[in-house]
Design an enzyme around this catalytic site. Sequence first.
Site, PDB file in Angstrom:
ATOM      1  N   LYS A  59       0.839  -1.196   0.000  1.00 51.46           N
ATOM      2  CA  LYS A  59       0.000   0.000   0.000  1.00 51.46           C
ATOM      3  C   LYS A  59       0.890   1.267   0.000  1.00 51.46           C
ATOM      4  CE  LYS A  59      -3.850  -2.275   2.493  1.00 51.46           C
ATOM      5  NZ  LYS A  59      -4.471  -2.431   3.845  1.00 51.46           N
ATOM      6  N   TYR A 112     -12.451  -2.889  -2.535  1.00 56.13           N
ATOM      7  CA  TYR A 112     -12.917  -2.878  -1.147  1.00 56.13           C
ATOM      8  C   TYR A 112     -14.439  -2.811  -1.037  1.00 56.13           C
ATOM      9  CZ  TYR A 112      -8.227  -2.588   0.900  1.00 56.13           C
ATOM     10  OH  TYR A 112      -6.940  -2.875   1.324  1.00 56.13           O
ATOM     11  N   ASN A 133      -1.464  -0.351   7.639  1.00 53.76           N
ATOM     12  CA  ASN A 133      -0.913  -1.699   7.849  1.00 53.76           C
ATOM     13  C   ASN A 133      -0.140  -2.246   6.645  1.00 53.76           C
ATOM     14  OD1 ASN A 133      -3.036  -2.387   6.201  1.00 53.76           O
ATOM     15  ND2 ASN A 133      -4.051  -3.733   7.683  1.00 53.76           N
ATOM     16  N   HIS A 167      -1.876  -5.601   1.536  1.00 53.55           N
ATOM     17  CA  HIS A 167      -3.108  -6.361   1.344  1.00 53.55           C
ATOM     18  C   HIS A 167      -2.738  -7.733   0.809  1.00 53.55           C
ATOM     19  CE1 HIS A 167      -7.070  -7.663  -0.045  1.00 53.55           C
ATOM     20  NE2 HIS A 167      -6.450  -8.069  -1.134  1.00 53.55           N
ATOM     21  N   GLU A 214      -9.377 -11.205  -7.453  1.00 55.16           N
ATOM     22  CA  GLU A 214      -8.614  -9.957  -7.262  1.00 55.16           C
ATOM     23  C   GLU A 214      -7.476  -9.847  -8.281  1.00 55.16           C
ATOM     24  OE1 GLU A 214      -7.501  -9.870  -3.128  1.00 55.16           O
ATOM     25  OE2 GLU A 214      -9.545  -9.403  -2.473  1.00 55.16           O
TER      26      GLU A 214
HETATM   27  P1  DAT Z   1      -7.081  -7.547   5.667  1.00 53.21           P
HETATM   28  O1  DAT Z   1      -6.401  -6.389   4.976  1.00 53.21           O
HETATM   29  O2  DAT Z   1      -6.210  -8.156   6.732  1.00 53.21           O
HETATM   30  O3  DAT Z   1      -7.668  -8.559   4.727  1.00 53.21           O
HETATM   31  P2  DAT Z   1      -9.825  -6.600   6.076  1.00 53.21           P
HETATM   32  O4  DAT Z   1     -10.140  -7.171   4.734  1.00 53.21           O
HETATM   33  O5  DAT Z   1     -10.704  -6.978   7.209  1.00 53.21           O
HETATM   34  O6  DAT Z   1      -8.315  -6.906   6.498  1.00 53.21           O
HETATM   35  O7  DAT Z   1      -9.850  -5.007   5.982  1.00 53.21           O
HETATM   36  C1  DAT Z   1      -9.285  -4.348   4.863  1.00 53.21           C
HETATM   37  C2  DAT Z   1      -8.491  -3.176   5.337  1.00 53.21           C
HETATM   38  O8  DAT Z   1      -9.355  -2.228   5.945  1.00 53.21           O
HETATM   39  C3  DAT Z   1      -7.451  -3.501   6.412  1.00 53.21           C
HETATM   40  O9  DAT Z   1      -6.221  -3.915   5.850  1.00 53.21           O
HETATM   41  C4  DAT Z   1      -7.322  -2.204   7.139  1.00 53.21           C
HETATM   42  C5  DAT Z   1      -8.712  -1.607   7.058  1.00 53.21           C
HETATM   43  N1  DAT Z   1      -9.489  -1.924   8.268  1.00 53.21           N
HETATM   44  C6  DAT Z   1     -10.099  -3.095   8.565  1.00 53.21           C
HETATM   45  N2  DAT Z   1     -10.714  -3.037   9.743  1.00 53.21           N
HETATM   46  C7  DAT Z   1     -10.502  -1.785  10.208  1.00 53.21           C
HETATM   47  C8  DAT Z   1     -10.876  -1.087  11.387  1.00 53.21           C
HETATM   48  N3  DAT Z   1     -11.597  -1.665  12.340  1.00 53.21           N
HETATM   49  N4  DAT Z   1     -10.459   0.209  11.514  1.00 53.21           N
HETATM   50  C9  DAT Z   1      -9.710   0.809  10.562  1.00 53.21           C
HETATM   51  N5  DAT Z   1      -9.322   0.209   9.428  1.00 53.21           N
HETATM   52  C10 DAT Z   1      -9.711  -1.081   9.254  1.00 53.21           C
HETATM   53 MG    MG Z   2      -9.254  -8.444   3.407  1.00 53.68          MG
END
Ligand code: DAT
Ligand code: MG
Length: 149
Positions: free
Chosen positions: A9, A49, A112, A115, A126
């Site tokens: 990212k 997303y 973080n 992805h 994807e």
């Molecule tokens: P991942 O990236 O581990 O697959 P995810 O698909 O649940 O996680 O969420 C996508 C992204 O959205 C994640 O990398 C960071 C952001 N995100 C997820 N949950 C969040 C939260 N509670 N607060 C802020 N950002 C969040």
């Molecule tokens: Mg995810």
Amino acid sequence: METTLLLVKPDGVQRGLVGEILGRVERRGLRLAALKLMHVPRTLAEQHYAIHKGKPFYNGLIDYIVSAPVVAMAWSGNKAVEAVRQVLGATNPTQAAPGTVRADFAIDIGRNLTHGSDSAENGAAEVALWFAKSELQDWKSASAAWVFE
Ligand code: DAT
Ligand code: MG
């Protein structure tokens, strides 16, 4: 055989962590199938997303992904989805296991770094969303037989 999407990212690119992250996955033994540096169009970010639309963090997440270039990669191999997610660590960096990318280099969940696709089905979808067929290289890695049984 699976293919998975790995994104470094904007924070990962800005912080000079592309090589570190790519290298960890490369050394794991997966095969690089596609790679590009790109500024993400907002429409692509929203498609990618879509599952998070309506959540409190959604708008910030989209703004973050389109804010600066990302590096998009496709990686192939047995259990590629699980292996990449394991290298990246849990979504929230302060809950990620030590030794993972997110634990080693990140703190906030909204920064973080990476992805990784979360299932074989989503990996295929994807990779098809982020890459044209012509961008995917079908090549045989000389080390494959020494990584995969
Ligand atoms: P991942 O990236 O581990 O697959 P995810 O698909 O649940 O996680 O969420 C996508 C992204 O959205 C994640 O990398 C960071 C952001 N995100 C997820 N949950 C969040 C939260 N509670 N607060 C802020 N950002 C969040
Ligand atoms: Mg995810």
